[in-house]
Design an enzyme around this catalytic site. Structure first.
Site, mmCIF file in Angstrom:
data_model
loop_
_atom_site.group_PDB
_atom_site.id
_atom_site.type_symbol
_atom_site.label_atom_id
_atom_site.label_comp_id
_atom_site.label_asym_id
_atom_site.label_seq_id
_atom_site.Cartn_x
_atom_site.Cartn_y
_atom_site.Cartn_z
ATOM 1 N N LYS A 71 0.808 -1.232 0.000
ATOM 2 C CA LYS A 71 0.000 0.000 0.000
ATOM 3 C C LYS A 71 0.844 1.286 0.000
ATOM 4 O O LYS A 71 0.403 2.307 -0.517
ATOM 5 C CB LYS A 71 -0.943 0.024 1.207
ATOM 6 C CG LYS A 71 -2.151 -0.884 1.053
ATOM 7 C CD LYS A 71 -3.096 -0.684 2.232
ATOM 8 C CE LYS A 71 -4.332 -1.534 2.084
ATOM 9 N NZ LYS A 71 -5.313 -1.316 3.159
ATOM 10 N N ASP A 111 -10.037 3.573 2.039
ATOM 11 C CA ASP A 111 -10.217 3.016 3.392
ATOM 12 C C ASP A 111 -10.856 4.030 4.336
ATOM 13 O O ASP A 111 -11.785 3.700 5.079
ATOM 14 C CB ASP A 111 -8.872 2.552 3.976
ATOM 15 C CG ASP A 111 -8.448 1.187 3.439
ATOM 16 O OD1 ASP A 111 -9.328 0.408 3.013
ATOM 17 O OD2 ASP A 111 -7.231 0.901 3.443
ATOM 18 N N ALA A 139 -3.461 0.917 8.364
ATOM 19 C CA ALA A 139 -4.903 1.135 8.517
ATOM 20 C C ALA A 139 -5.164 2.259 9.519
ATOM 21 O O ALA A 139 -6.058 3.081 9.313
ATOM 22 C CB ALA A 139 -5.578 -0.152 8.960
HETATM 23 P P1 NAP Z 1 -0.069 -3.101 10.100
HETATM 24 O O1 NAP Z 1 0.364 -2.033 9.173
HETATM 25 O O2 NAP Z 1 0.725 -4.349 10.248
HETATM 26 O O3 NAP Z 1 -0.236 -2.413 11.554
HETATM 27 C C1 NAP Z 1 -0.633 -3.144 12.678
HETATM 28 C C2 NAP Z 1 -0.546 -2.275 13.932
HETATM 29 O O4 NAP Z 1 -0.983 -3.079 15.031
HETATM 30 C C3 NAP Z 1 0.874 -1.817 14.277
HETATM 31 O O5 NAP Z 1 0.815 -0.566 14.920
HETATM 32 C C4 NAP Z 1 1.316 -2.905 15.263
HETATM 33 O O6 NAP Z 1 2.310 -2.496 16.166
HETATM 34 C C5 NAP Z 1 0.039 -3.119 16.031
HETATM 35 N N1 NAP Z 1 0.026 -4.401 16.718
HETATM 36 C C6 NAP Z 1 0.194 -5.639 16.168
HETATM 37 N N2 NAP Z 1 0.125 -6.563 17.128
HETATM 38 C C7 NAP Z 1 -0.067 -5.909 18.305
HETATM 39 C C8 NAP Z 1 -0.193 -6.330 19.655
HETATM 40 N N3 NAP Z 1 -0.132 -7.623 19.990
HETATM 41 N N4 NAP Z 1 -0.369 -5.377 20.615
HETATM 42 C C9 NAP Z 1 -0.421 -4.078 20.281
HETATM 43 N N5 NAP Z 1 -0.286 -3.609 19.025
HETATM 44 C C10 NAP Z 1 -0.122 -4.523 18.047
HETATM 45 O O7 NAP Z 1 -1.546 -3.609 9.727
HETATM 46 P P2 NAP Z 1 -2.710 -2.737 9.061
HETATM 47 O O8 NAP Z 1 -2.632 -2.818 7.593
HETATM 48 O O9 NAP Z 1 -2.713 -1.413 9.720
HETATM 49 O O10 NAP Z 1 -4.021 -3.585 9.470
HETATM 50 C C11 NAP Z 1 -4.447 -3.656 10.827
HETATM 51 C C12 NAP Z 1 -5.748 -4.448 10.891
HETATM 52 O O11 NAP Z 1 -6.793 -3.731 10.211
HETATM 53 C C13 NAP Z 1 -5.688 -5.820 10.201
HETATM 54 O O12 NAP Z 1 -6.415 -6.734 10.979
HETATM 55 C C14 NAP Z 1 -6.363 -5.590 8.871
HETATM 56 O O13 NAP Z 1 -6.947 -6.753 8.328
HETATM 57 C C15 NAP Z 1 -7.447 -4.602 9.300
HETATM 58 N N6 NAP Z 1 -7.956 -3.779 8.179
HETATM 59 C C16 NAP Z 1 -9.297 -3.804 7.965
HETATM 60 C C17 NAP Z 1 -9.833 -3.031 6.944
HETATM 61 C C18 NAP Z 1 -11.320 -3.070 6.728
HETATM 62 O O14 NAP Z 1 -11.767 -2.648 5.647
HETATM 63 N N7 NAP Z 1 -12.103 -3.507 7.691
HETATM 64 C C19 NAP Z 1 -9.006 -2.225 6.141
HETATM 65 C C20 NAP Z 1 -7.625 -2.208 6.409
HETATM 66 C C21 NAP Z 1 -7.116 -3.002 7.434
HETATM 67 P P3 NAP Z 1 3.874 -2.812 15.850
HETATM 68 O O15 NAP Z 1 4.225 -1.889 14.724
HETATM 69 O O16 NAP Z 1 4.541 -2.515 17.126
HETATM 70 O O17 NAP Z 1 3.934 -4.266 15.439
#
Ligand code: NAP
Length: 294
Positions: A71, A111, A139
């Site tokens: 992305k 998004d 996200a």
């Molecule tokens: P990402 O870029 O990998 O970011 C994940 C975030 O969560 C990071 O800040 C990470 O922290 C944190 N995190 C991960 N594990 C954690 C834990 N155990 N405790 C605390 N913080 C934690 O992922 P993303 O693309 O933002 O996506 C995040 C979620 O949103 C996913 O589940 C994705 O499927 C969902 N999503 C949904 C939609 C929708 O349309 N509904 C759209 C986009 C995304 P660190 O950097 O420290 O690891």
């Protein structure tokens, strides 16, 4: 679906893409619209991103969705960005425009608008409201931007507070422009360590809480970003971006405390609907999209 040489192609690039709900959802919308189009999953390894994106135009694609991990990287391969994608620094939809002499690739981020559309459907008003964005990945950036331009007072909380601060640094300049849908007074966007969640919770009123971490999904199905036994603020609305389970642990915790909740399926459908409109110029059948992923 009957494919021919005339079928208009769209798709999704990611690595991996097998888990994506978008092919089922978009093909259902294309079929409902009676279009001779097809939406195909395109697994693209990170090292091949540039050549894959450049090849889309030659292959006759009208556009693609972009998912993890491309992305942000994809921006450098595009000719133009819309205002939201530019502010968020991430693209989830590419439209390939055909000129008389050349084609060009325009990046969008649906998004944040998808989240806002779903919140509106759910009757959740953001303007002037405290919003806690938990997590600071891609996200979270789109979520914080969407809530901020709609007038929420946003605190981004992350276990790596530097990541949360980075979101504030990137987004703040865009929140001082005339694009804002609403102009609240006071601080609109700040960063806190997730370890301070308890303190934050005591100082907000009826907040919108958005889980923007993957906790509650896939291998982390049993997880929740909300510590057990920590109370929820009165009147909180809890939105979990996780969409592949009807009720995450966070949603169960919040509902047990009397809060209203929603998972991220509505946002997924709305961001897909916006992408569909960008490609086809038509309104998709939301019921067909929803039935394909429910
Ligand atoms: P990402 O870029 O990998 O970011 C994940 C975030 O969560 C990071 O800040 C990470 O922290 C944190 N995190 C991960 N594990 C954690 C834990 N155990 N405790 C605390 N913080 C934690 O992922 P993303 O693309 O933002 O996506 C995040 C979620 O949103 C996913 O589940 C994705 O499927 C969902 N999503 C949904 C939609 C929708 O349309 N509904 C759209 C986009 C995304 P660190 O950097 O420290 O690891």
């Amino acid at each position: 679906m009957k494919l021919s040489g005339k079928t208009q192609l769209i798709g999704i690039i990611g690595w991996p893409v097998d888990h994506s709900f978008s092919p089922a959802m978009q093909n259902a919308a294309l079929e409902a619209a009676g279009l001779d189009w097809a939406y195909v999953p395109l697994p693209v390894q990170p090292e091949h991103l540039g050549s894959a994106v450049r090849g889309l135009s030659s292959l006759g694609f009208r556009g693609v969705n972009v998912t993890i991990p491309h992305k942000q990287e994809v921006l450098q391969h595009l000719d133009e960005l819309d205002a939201d994608a530019n502010a968020i620094g991430a693209v989830n939809t590419i439209v390939i425009e055909q000129g008389t002499e050349r084609s060009w690739l325009v990046g969008y981020n649906t998004d944040s608008s998808g989240l806002l559309a779903d919140l509106m459907n759910l009757g959740v008003d953001v303007a002037g409201r405290d919003c806690l964005v938990l997590g600071a990945g891609g996200a979270a950036r789109a979520v914080a931007y969407g809530l901020a331009i709609t007038g929420g007072r946003i605190q981004v909380l992350a276990r790596r507070v530097d990541q949360a601060r980075q979101i504030v640094k990137i987004l703040l300049p865009y929140l001082t422009t005339a694009r804002l849908h609403y102009r609240p007074t006071g601080t609109r966007l700040s960063a806190r360590p997730l370890s301070e969640l308890r303190d934050v919770v005591y100082n907000v009123s009826a907040p919108i809480i958005v889980n923007s971490t993957p906790l509650g999904m896939g291998p982390q199905l049993a997880g929740s970003v909300w510590p057990d036994r920590m109370p929820f603020p009165k009147g909180a609305f809890v939105y979990d971006l996780v969409y592949n389970t009807p009720q995450t642990k966070l949603m169960r915790q919040a509902e047990a405390a009397g809060c209203h909740t929603a998972n991220g399926l509505g946002m997924l459908i709305q961001q897909g609907a916006l992408a569909f409109q960008l490609w086809t110029g038509e309104e998709p059948d939301l019921e067909a999209m929803s039935a394909a992923v429910s």
